[in-house]
Write a protein that holds these residues in place. Structure first.
Motif, PDB file in Angstrom:
ATOM      1  N   GLN A  50       7.379 -12.056 -26.678  1.00 30.79           N
ATOM      2  CA  GLN A  50       6.247 -12.167 -27.435  1.00 30.79           C
ATOM      3  C   GLN A  50       5.112 -10.932 -27.458  1.00 30.79           C
ATOM      4  O   GLN A  50       4.464 -10.777 -28.410  1.00 30.79           O
ATOM      5  N   CYS A  53       6.279  -7.860 -29.359  1.00 31.06           N
ATOM      6  CA  CYS A  53       5.811  -7.893 -30.703  1.00 31.06           C
ATOM      7  C   CYS A  53       4.832  -6.878 -31.093  1.00 31.06           C
ATOM      8  O   CYS A  53       4.472  -6.400 -32.175  1.00 31.06           O
ATOM      9  N   CYS A 148       9.209 -12.616 -34.565  1.00 30.54           N
ATOM     10  CA  CYS A 148       7.832 -12.343 -34.531  1.00 30.54           C
ATOM     11  C   CYS A 148       6.979 -13.354 -35.079  1.00 30.54           C
ATOM     12  O   CYS A 148       7.449 -13.514 -36.163  1.00 30.54           O
ATOM     13  N   TYR A 153       2.284 -10.273 -37.588  1.00 29.24           N
ATOM     14  CA  TYR A 153       3.144  -9.119 -37.463  1.00 29.24           C
ATOM     15  C   TYR A 153       3.970  -8.613 -38.495  1.00 29.24           C
ATOM     16  O   TYR A 153       4.565  -7.873 -38.906  1.00 29.24           O
TER      17      TYR A 153
END
Length: 157
Positions: A50, A53, A148, A153
């Motif tokens: 995470q 990302c 993501c 994102y």
């Protein structure tokens, strides 16, 4: 003297066994419920995927007239594939670029750093959002993909 009654009850041993069984089953149910709430950690570059990302950067453009989608990875993180969200008034459809839109032309290992691709995905109409999908290593050592967050994102055009 005590008078013997005809009432029958549970013996203390049976009552104890039933109580212990009820506690064990309740504990298992709660454990499985909590286990389902947590995600398995996936790592890439020795950190939680995470967080990786944040380092994903790409440019994308789509021509509605030709159906060509051009994507360039300008970041330092390889992008395994993309989820494509097509939104129009009253509907929202999600497709996988590798499986649904361009299975023959999408690179097997995704877009490496600095790589670019132009693919024909047909006549997509509506608002299009590209969401990067990364691949990392799960706690069990297997390869696992991670999508993501769309709101943070995703790139729309």
């Amino acid at each position: 003297m005590f008078k013997k009654s005809d009432k029958k009850g549970l013996s203390p041993v049976i009552a104890t066994v039933l109580l212990v069984g009820l506690v064990v089953v309740s504990g298992l149910i709660i454990f499985m419920w909590f286990r389902g709430l947590t995600q398995e950690a996936i790592t890439k570059f020795d950190q939680n995927i995470q967080l990786v990302c944040n380092d994903v950067q790409f440019d994308a453009s789509y021509s509605e007239t030709t159906g060509d989608l051009a994507i360039k990875n300008i970041g330092s993180v390889p992008i395994y594939r993309f989820k494509v969200v097509i939104s129009s008034p009253g509907s929202k459809d999600t497709k996988d670029i590798k499986e649904d839109l361009a299975p023959e032309t999408w690179p097997e290992n995704g877009l490496s750093e600095g790589a670019a691709i132009s693919i024909n995905v047909g006549g997509l109409s509506g608002d299009i959002t590209l969401i990067p999908v990364l691949v990392g290593t799960s706690q069990k050592g297997a390869q696992a993909s991670f999508t993501c967050d769309e709101n943070l994102y995703g790139v729309s055009f």
